[in-house]
Design a protein around this motif. Structure first.
Motif, short mmCIF file in Angstrom:
data_model
loop_
_atom_site.label_atom_id
_atom_site.label_comp_id
_atom_site.label_asym_id
_atom_site.label_seq_id
_atom_site.Cartn_x
_atom_site.Cartn_y
_atom_site.Cartn_z
N SER A 280 1.21 8.27 -2.85
CA SER A 280 2.54 7.89 -1.77
C SER A 280 3.68 9.53 -2.50
O SER A 280 3.91 10.38 -1.56
CB SER A 280 4.10 6.98 -2.46
N ALA A 281 3.35 9.09 -4.18
CA ALA A 281 4.30 10.91 -4.55
C ALA A 281 3.79 11.72 -3.91
O ALA A 281 4.08 13.11 -3.79
CB ALA A 281 4.98 9.83 -6.05
N ILE A 282 2.52 11.94 -4.14
CA ILE A 282 1.41 13.20 -3.78
C ILE A 282 1.38 13.43 -2.30
O ILE A 282 2.31 14.33 -2.30
CB ILE A 282 0.21 12.67 -4.11
N ARG A 283 1.82 12.44 -1.39
CA ARG A 283 1.68 12.61 -0.11
C ARG A 283 3.32 12.90 0.26
O ARG A 283 3.47 13.91 0.96
CB ARG A 283 1.36 10.99 0.21
N GLY B 113 0.99 -1.13 0.00
CA GLY B 113 -0.55 -0.02 0.33
C GLY B 113 0.94 0.96 -0.05
O GLY B 113 2.07 1.32 -0.06
N PRO B 114 0.56 2.57 0.15
CA PRO B 114 0.53 3.99 0.16
C PRO B 114 1.74 4.06 1.37
O PRO B 114 1.02 3.81 2.25
CB PRO B 114 -0.26 4.58 -0.41
N LEU B 115 2.64 4.55 1.26
CA LEU B 115 3.19 5.47 2.06
C LEU B 115 2.23 6.64 2.62
O LEU B 115 1.64 7.47 2.55
CB LEU B 115 4.52 6.07 1.51
N THR B 116 2.79 6.09 4.08
CA THR B 116 2.25 7.47 4.97
C THR B 116 2.79 8.74 5.59
O THR B 116 3.07 8.01 7.08
CB THR B 116 1.59 7.90 5.98
N PRO B 117 3.77 9.04 5.72
CA PRO B 117 4.63 10.39 5.91
C PRO B 117 4.43 11.79 6.02
O PRO B 117 2.86 11.66 6.19
CB PRO B 117 5.42 10.96 3.95
N GLU B 118 4.83 12.03 6.90
CA GLU B 118 4.88 13.91 7.74
C GLU B 118 5.64 13.90 8.43
O GLU B 118 6.75 14.37 8.40
CB GLU B 118 4.00 12.21 9.31
N ALA B 119 5.70 15.26 8.21
CA ALA B 119 6.21 16.54 8.30
C ALA B 119 6.65 16.56 9.31
O ALA B 119 5.64 16.94 10.36
CB ALA B 119 5.75 17.82 7.69
N ARG B 120 7.85 16.78 10.05
CA ARG B 120 8.42 16.96 11.44
C ARG B 120 9.19 17.71 11.29
O ARG B 120 10.25 17.55 10.83
CB ARG B 120 8.44 15.89 11.90
N LYS B 121 8.89 18.86 12.02
CA LYS B 121 9.32 20.25 11.80
C LYS B 121 10.13 20.54 10.35
O LYS B 121 9.69 20.84 9.35
CB LYS B 121 11.54 20.34 12.31
N ASP B 122 11.34 19.99 9.63
CA ASP B 122 12.19 20.28 9.20
C ASP B 122 12.72 19.24 8.06
O ASP B 122 12.85 19.17 7.06
CB ASP B 122 13.27 21.30 8.31
N ALA B 123 11.64 18.49 8.48
CA ALA B 123 11.87 16.52 7.40
C ALA B 123 10.76 16.02 7.37
O ALA B 123 9.19 16.22 7.95
CB ALA B 123 12.91 16.12 8.82
N VAL B 124 11.80 14.97 6.49
CA VAL B 124 9.84 14.70 6.33
C VAL B 124 9.67 12.67 6.68
O VAL B 124 11.42 12.83 6.25
CB VAL B 124 9.53 14.08 4.93
N VAL B 125 8.91 12.16 7.50
CA VAL B 125 9.29 11.05 8.33
C VAL B 125 8.32 9.94 7.64
O VAL B 125 7.37 10.49 7.70
CB VAL B 125 9.36 11.21 9.49
#
Length: 63
Positions: free
Chosen positions: A41-44, A10-22
Motif C-alpha cells: 500500500s505504501a509503495i502504491r 488487504g492493500p489499498l489501490t490508490p490512483e493518480a487523478r490529475k494532481d491528486a491521489v484518490v
C-alpha cells in the motif's frame, strides 16, 4: 484496535487523478493488512503521488 470485524481487508489501490491521489471506497472503520500488504500500500501510494506531482508540473490540476 477495535474488536469488531474490519470492513475492508488487504492493500489499498490508490490512483493518480490529475494532481491528486484518490483511494476509492476507503473504510471509515479499521483496515486490516498484513505487514506485506501495508508495504505494498505504501509503495502504491508513493508511486501514485509521483504521478500526481508530474501531472501538477504539466499543469493538470484538480481545482
Amino acid at each position: 484496535m477495535a474488536d469488531s470485524k474490519p470492513t475492508r481487508e488487504g492493500p489499498l489501490t490508490p490512483e493518480a487523478r490529475k494532481d491528486a491521489v484518490v483511494v476509492e471506497d476507503p473504510s471509515k472503520d479499521s483496515i486490516v493488512m498484513t505487514a506485506d500488504e501495508a508495504d505494498l500500500s505504501a509503495i502504491r501510494m508513493l508511486e501514485e503521488a509521483a504521478k500526481a506531482r508530474e501531472n501538477h508540473d504539466k499543469g493538470e490540476r484538480s481545482d
